[in-house]
Design an enzyme around this catalytic site. Sequence first.
Site, PDB file in Angstrom:
ATOM      1  CB  SER A 192      -0.804  -0.027   1.453  1.00 19.68           C
ATOM      2  OG  SER A 192      -1.813  -1.038   1.140  1.00 19.68           O
ATOM      3  CG  ASP A 205      -8.223  -3.420   7.926  1.00 23.78           C
ATOM      4  OD1 ASP A 205      -7.050  -3.667   8.032  1.00 23.78           O
ATOM      5  OD2 ASP A 205      -8.536  -2.480   9.135  1.00 23.78           O
TER       6      ASP A 205
END
Length: 309
Positions: A217, A249
């Site tokens: 990420s 998430d």
Amino acid sequence: MILTVTLNTALDITYRVRGLRPHTSHRVSEVTERPGGKGLNVARVLAALGHEVTVTGFTGGATGRVVQELLTATPGVVDALVPVSGPTRRTIAVVDECTGDTTQLNEPGPTITPREWSAFQEAYEDLLAAASAVALCGSLPPGVPVGAYAGLVRAARTADVPVLLDTSGEALRRGVAARPDIIKPNADELAELTGSHEPLRATQDARRRGARAVVASLGKSGLLALTPEGRWQATPPTHLHGNPTGAGDAAVAGLLSGLVEKLPWPDRLARATALSAASVVSPVAGEFDRGTYEELLGRVAVTGEVTAA
């Protein structure tokens, strides 16, 4: 069903205030409570996508009872949490409505005894028998061995269940060596693991350490993926302001759902990127606006190349 593991579950409490200023009193305009911890956030997104999900981890005390009561009201999510004597932790997010910034306060969690850890391992291995994939998510509560995720990865591999690992620090370093199918660190976690702040070099190093695929990420730059099939970067079409808690998430849910649906990697990454971006505008972690998600999905840019058949 998809299994998500949250060893350090939490009751997520979100306060919204007009403007957050140190050393002053604040009037809270809105309070929300949700079952929390990374794996529970992943489970809610997966359920919203239409997947059957079972959650496991630890729960205890009055806070744990609230978490379980809230889980019963979450469609598509089955509660298989293991009881412990210590109280489940709380996490407090304070959202500044003027700036959109979020301040997070995380309690450490209950101390897990050796007997409780053994009971969890038995429950986990039983759940693997019916799982199509498993996500191991978040921090380790006190008392759990630092190599816990490595053992859980090996158990999933023995059961022939694909496993995604999303943690940090020493737990990630040891877990990678057990050869998970996917790891999903953020840029800081990846740099801590490899010693490199250059994303491509760091993802290559992480694969050499044992991960079959690495999906990093990179914040507003999206996701960088290095897999046995190729290398890709997925970039969101716009930078959305809001609460970033849970964006990672949501990306895990996108990757895991794409895995069990056998989507090509570029499609998995587009889904994960769109879900991550859409979750930012949600007031609480583990939720996303479907209209925003569907609009973003068609505009995510995925570039890269196939390097293996």
